[in-house]
Design an enzyme around this catalytic site. Structure first.
Site, PDB file in Angstrom:
ATOM      1  NE  ARG A 104      23.881   7.964  18.172  1.00  0.00           N
ATOM      2  CZ  ARG A 104      24.111   6.491  18.899  1.00  0.00           C
ATOM      3  NH1 ARG A 104      24.047   5.381  18.105  1.00  0.00           N
ATOM      4  NH2 ARG A 104      23.863   6.074  19.907  1.00  0.00           N
ATOM      5  CG  HIS A 155      20.012   2.666  14.561  1.00  0.00           C
ATOM      6  ND1 HIS A 155      19.657   4.061  15.087  1.00  0.00           N
ATOM      7  CD2 HIS A 155      21.376   2.180  15.884  1.00  0.00           C
ATOM      8  CE1 HIS A 155      20.734   4.435  15.973  1.00  0.00           C
ATOM      9  NE2 HIS A 155      21.432   3.209  15.960  1.00  0.00           N
ATOM     10  CD  GLU A 161      18.048   5.779  12.740  1.00  0.00           C
ATOM     11  OE1 GLU A 161      18.120   5.470  14.258  1.00  0.00           O
ATOM     12  OE2 GLU A 161      19.099   5.818  12.163  1.00  0.00           O
TER      13      GLU A 161
END
EC number: 1.1.1.290
Length: 393
Positions: free
Chosen positions: A229, A275, A258
């Site tokens: 994360r 990601h 993000e």
């Protein structure tokens, strides 16, 4: 029954199209429907008539999203994390929730392995001489540990929650027999790979776990990999460290804030991606499969399909190896299936053209090691490829 699903869930139509038509025609009014949506822009009005909502991690599921809906009975997230889900709100409304823990763990572990072989080649590193520190001993950390064990690479695991659970385990021998170490021990390893969820508050928070204080402990020759994360690393503190001239090598798949990215940090990374570590076809599709199985259970019906029904053959379905295993062969095998440099190049060239979410949405098909069968021409050759996850006859 109306089933709303994130448009980026692989094989959602194949898994769920029949389920949405269950119980149709009872009153002659409601028609079953399978409705795709864009996860980042979903609104309450769009899902006001949903019976089932299937999302990915970019969609926040809470009262704000569901306050117009008085009929929804099932929410599923085709991802491993739950920090985007208001679990207490769903529980208050008696809405069943299911996530997909571990669905992309293999994919992330193979991303890390691809990054390691790329950096080993770039800096002439011998992987077997390195020690890897894994932060997080859950599904992904475990899969990475298994692959490192297959390669004979020494590694340590930090997971205070699992360490506490292990101490409380009264079984003999304990169910989990791994040795856990403090974070400071992992931060001293040659490679540090982060695999924890985002946790804010509590006894073991992970939000900005790798902050300025912990970054100051790093050596110049270390490698820091983050594929969990974005908020686990303080990106501004990391940028300050790098602009000050620190030599730590950085691999970032996840970013604070993000889909916005700290642009100034990108040039300081060895590998930068959007990601997508868990974005193998198998990894994403397992999430769809797990939600399908959970919804079938909710509806008290036997699942008709499994992922193997839908997966296509790999572009190179099988190879034969006529030599014993070594790092050169590892490099070739890993890159044949997944070369992370491709995603790094796309990220640097296209991030500010396409945007972060578009890179994820339009991510090209990527397979896992298991999609390729490795045949050994001699029984005397090491079976390391098979222990890494490559298929065998």
């Amino acid at each position: 029954m109306k089933i709303y699903f994130d448009e980026n869930m692989p094989f959602a139509k194949e898994f769920f199209s029949e389920l949405c038509h269950l119980n149709n025609g009872i009153d002659g009014e409601e028609q079953g429907e399978l409705v795709p949506f864009s996860g980042r822009t979903l609104t309450a009005a769009q899902v006001a008539d949903a019976d089932v909502l299937l999302v990915r991690s970019i969609t926040q599921v809470n009262e704000q999203l569901l306050h117009l809906n008085d009929k929804i009975s099932f929410v599923g997230s085709a991802t491993i994390g739950t920090d985007h889900i208001d679990l207490s709100y769903l529980a208050k409304r008696n809405i069943t929730f299911q996530s997909a823990p571990g669905c992309n763990a293999i994919s992330v572990a193979e991303y890390v392995l691809s990054a390691l072989v790329v950096l080993a080649e770039r800096y002439l590193l011998t992987l077997s001489s390195l020690t890897v520190g894994i932060v997080g001993g859950g599904n992904t950390g475990t899969r990475l540990s298994e692959k490192l064990t297959a390669l004979g690479i020494q590694h340590k695991i930090c997971d205070p929650l699992l360490a506490e659970k292990q101490k409380q385990d009264k079984s003999h021998p304990p169910t989990d027999q791994r040795h856990y170490v403090p974070l400071v021990d992992v931060l001293a390893c040659d490679v540090i790979s982060l695999h924890v969820p985002k946790v804010v508050g509590g006894e073991h928070p992970t939000n900005k776990l790798i902050n300025a204080e912990n970054l100051a402990l790093l050596r110049e020759d270390q490698i820091l990999i983050s594929a969990c994360r974005g908020d686990v690393i303080d990106n501004h503190a990391l940028l300050a460290l790098k602009t000050a001239g620190h030599g730590v090598k950085i691999v970032l798949d996840v970013w604070q804030g993000e889909p916005d990215v700290l642009e100034a940090l990108i040039p300081y990374t060895e590998i930068a991606t959007a990601h997508i570590a868990g974005y193998s076809l198998e990894g994403k599709a397992r999430g769809s499969e797990m939600l399908y199985q959970a919804l079938c259970q909710q509806l008290a019906i036997t699942p008709k399909y499994q992922l193997a029904n839908f997966l296509p053959s790999a572009s190179i379905p099988a190879i034969e190896i006529n030599q014993d295993f070594n790092q050169i062969l590892l490099n070739q095998l890993v890159k044949m299936v997944y070369d992370v440099r491709r995603d790094d190049a796309i990220f640097r060239q296209q991030l500010f053209v396409q945007g972060f979410d578009s890179l994820r949405k339009n991510y090209p098909v990527r397979r896992e090691f298991s999609a390729v069968t490795v045949n050994l021409s001699s029984t005397t050759y090491s079976d390391v490829p098979h222990r890494l996850g490559f298929n065998k006859n």
